[in-house]
Enzyme design. Sequence first.
Site, PDB file in Angstrom:
ATOM      1  N   SER A 264     -54.898  -4.083   5.352  1.00  0.00           N
ATOM      2  CA  SER A 264     -54.824  -2.913   6.224  1.00  0.00           C
ATOM      3  C   SER A 264     -56.215  -2.444   6.647  1.00  0.00           C
ATOM      4  O   SER A 264     -56.448  -2.104   7.807  1.00  0.00           O
ATOM      5  CB  SER A 264     -54.094  -1.767   5.511  1.00  0.00           C
ATOM      6  OG  SER A 264     -52.744  -2.081   5.281  1.00  0.00           O
TER       7      SER A 264
ATOM      8  N   LYS B  33     -39.001  -5.649   8.031  1.00  0.00           N
ATOM      9  CA  LYS B  33     -40.307  -6.251   7.771  1.00  0.00           C
ATOM     10  C   LYS B  33     -40.287  -7.698   8.272  1.00  0.00           C
ATOM     11  O   LYS B  33     -39.485  -8.062   9.126  1.00  0.00           O
ATOM     12  CB  LYS B  33     -40.627  -6.157   6.273  1.00  0.00           C
ATOM     13  CG  LYS B  33     -40.901  -4.742   5.788  1.00  0.00           C
ATOM     14  CD  LYS B  33     -42.223  -4.228   6.319  1.00  0.00           C
ATOM     15  CE  LYS B  33     -42.632  -2.921   5.691  1.00  0.00           C
ATOM     16  NZ  LYS B  33     -43.970  -2.472   6.172  1.00  0.00           N
TER      17      LYS B  33
ATOM     18  N   ASP C  61     -44.905  -2.008   0.747  1.00  0.00           N
ATOM     19  CA  ASP C  61     -45.195  -3.443   0.809  1.00  0.00           C
ATOM     20  C   ASP C  61     -45.100  -4.120  -0.550  1.00  0.00           C
ATOM     21  O   ASP C  61     -44.967  -5.351  -0.623  1.00  0.00           O
ATOM     22  CB  ASP C  61     -46.590  -3.680   1.392  1.00  0.00           C
ATOM     23  CG  ASP C  61     -46.629  -3.475   2.900  1.00  0.00           C
ATOM     24  OD1 ASP C  61     -45.557  -3.551   3.537  1.00  0.00           O
ATOM     25  OD2 ASP C  61     -47.719  -3.223   3.440  1.00  0.00           O
TER      26      ASP C  61
ATOM     27  N   GLY D 254     -47.530  -7.518  12.286  1.00  0.00           N
ATOM     28  CA  GLY D 254     -46.998  -6.290  12.854  1.00  0.00           C
ATOM     29  C   GLY D 254     -48.040  -5.202  12.953  1.00  0.00           C
ATOM     30  O   GLY D 254     -48.042  -4.404  13.902  1.00  0.00           O
TER      31      GLY D 254
ATOM     32  N   ARG E 250     -44.566 -12.072   1.247  1.00  0.00           N
ATOM     33  CA  ARG E 250     -44.376 -11.267   0.035  1.00  0.00           C
ATOM     34  C   ARG E 250     -43.145 -11.727  -0.761  1.00  0.00           C
ATOM     35  O   ARG E 250     -43.124 -11.621  -1.990  1.00  0.00           O
ATOM     36  CB  ARG E 250     -44.298  -9.790   0.386  1.00  0.00           C
ATOM     37  CG  ARG E 250     -45.567  -9.299   1.080  1.00  0.00           C
ATOM     38  CD  ARG E 250     -45.779  -7.821   0.988  1.00  0.00           C
ATOM     39  NE  ARG E 250     -46.850  -7.385   1.894  1.00  0.00           N
ATOM     40  CZ  ARG E 250     -48.148  -7.498   1.636  1.00  0.00           C
ATOM     41  NH1 ARG E 250     -48.551  -8.021   0.496  1.00  0.00           N
ATOM     42  NH2 ARG E 250     -49.044  -7.079   2.516  1.00  0.00           N
TER      43      ARG E 250
END
Length: 443
Positions: free
Chosen positions: A29, A349, A322, A101, A398
Amino acid sequence: MTTAASGQRFHLSQGGALCGRLRVPGDKSISHRAIMLGSIADGETEISGFLEGADALATLRAFRRLGVEIDGPRGGRVRIRGVGRDGLRPADAPLDMGNSGTSMRLLCGLLAGQRFASTLVGDASLSRRPMRRVTEPLAEMGAQIETAGEDTAPLRITPAAELVGIDYRLPVASAQVKSSLLLAGLYARGQTCVTEPAPTRDHTERMLAAFGCPVARDGARVCVEGGARLRGCRLEIPADISSAAFFLVGASIAPGSDLTLEHVGINPTRTGVIDILRAMGADIRIEAPRDVGGEPVADLRVRAAPLRGIQIPEELVPLAIDELPAVFIAAACAEGETVLTGAEELRVKESDRIQVMADGLARLGIAAEPQLDGIRIQGGRLGTDETTALIDSHGDHRIAMSFAIAALRASGTIEIDDCANVATSFPGFAALAAGVGLRIREA
């Protein structure tokens, strides 16, 4: 438009423990935001700890296409020669965000205020993800954004006559939507304010301040003034707590584990996974806390401990959104039932993470009941009568890493299909994990 190869597979042998010291890659991020803000700042920005994963690299390549000179990355170091608030140039082709995204939603806001047209595209997975929650409030500001028929990518952005600041209350907590509106607000007339229903990661606000942009915060409300200019600076990006989460869970569930994760970002809007695991009984200690470039970091020491099922507090969901797939593995190894609600965001997601995790846990003999906004997981023994359990990750990084960690407590081997996208957030995962005791190989 790019599509990652789907043939990569992880092979996991059962058992093992996680021991030693490990530094996971830089925060994804923060890496995205560092490239974006450094590109529109005046002067040079030097970055260390940049995540050289596919998602962050998609952002970096996009800004090169927009006329920004960027050196690197080399060993996590990047130098950006910022073009200033109004210095971006039109790209000669659509900007490909790959699987990211974050790149698409944040860039949508930043590009909405430019004086040229842009098109954002992505891979097959990203092209299915909803964009309306970003495009609708941007349209209230005057942005001109055309989507595909299902409010998905490609996004075609045409110059607006003028963006006007708005006072927007988010219907659902989302750091991506908040950040997109704040970036658009830099190019809007007047003030742009966003109010959150629950706290989300605040990396954009912290980084804007680090670049010299005034940010007004009042509880759940954050505001920026249009016309603000940014100044280049030096940034050190901490290790990503989302990547560390797999090892926090793995060391918690594997008997004999004693693992220290170094230099992990512990921003209070991101530490929900630590709070959830501790509530389940995990032995996680925060050591050597310090501040790096406006972001708190620390070393995290985690040792194996018996876990118990809990009702996950809804207020922690946005702070661990997340990391929840990894938490599901902890729940599968805990005594009793774990219940999650208020997490409908997981449905949209990279995959439908509620259903895909439930399906994978069922393959391992765990009773997992998906709900519209969450899941119920009954802890038990991980394993089936089959010699090898085959898990389909649905191309979701993930999901793949979560089930890799599950092998530490499995009664048989696990094979995980469609793992190429692990490189989007955690390049070198298999090698680093093997180095601290996970019995993993790639094929």
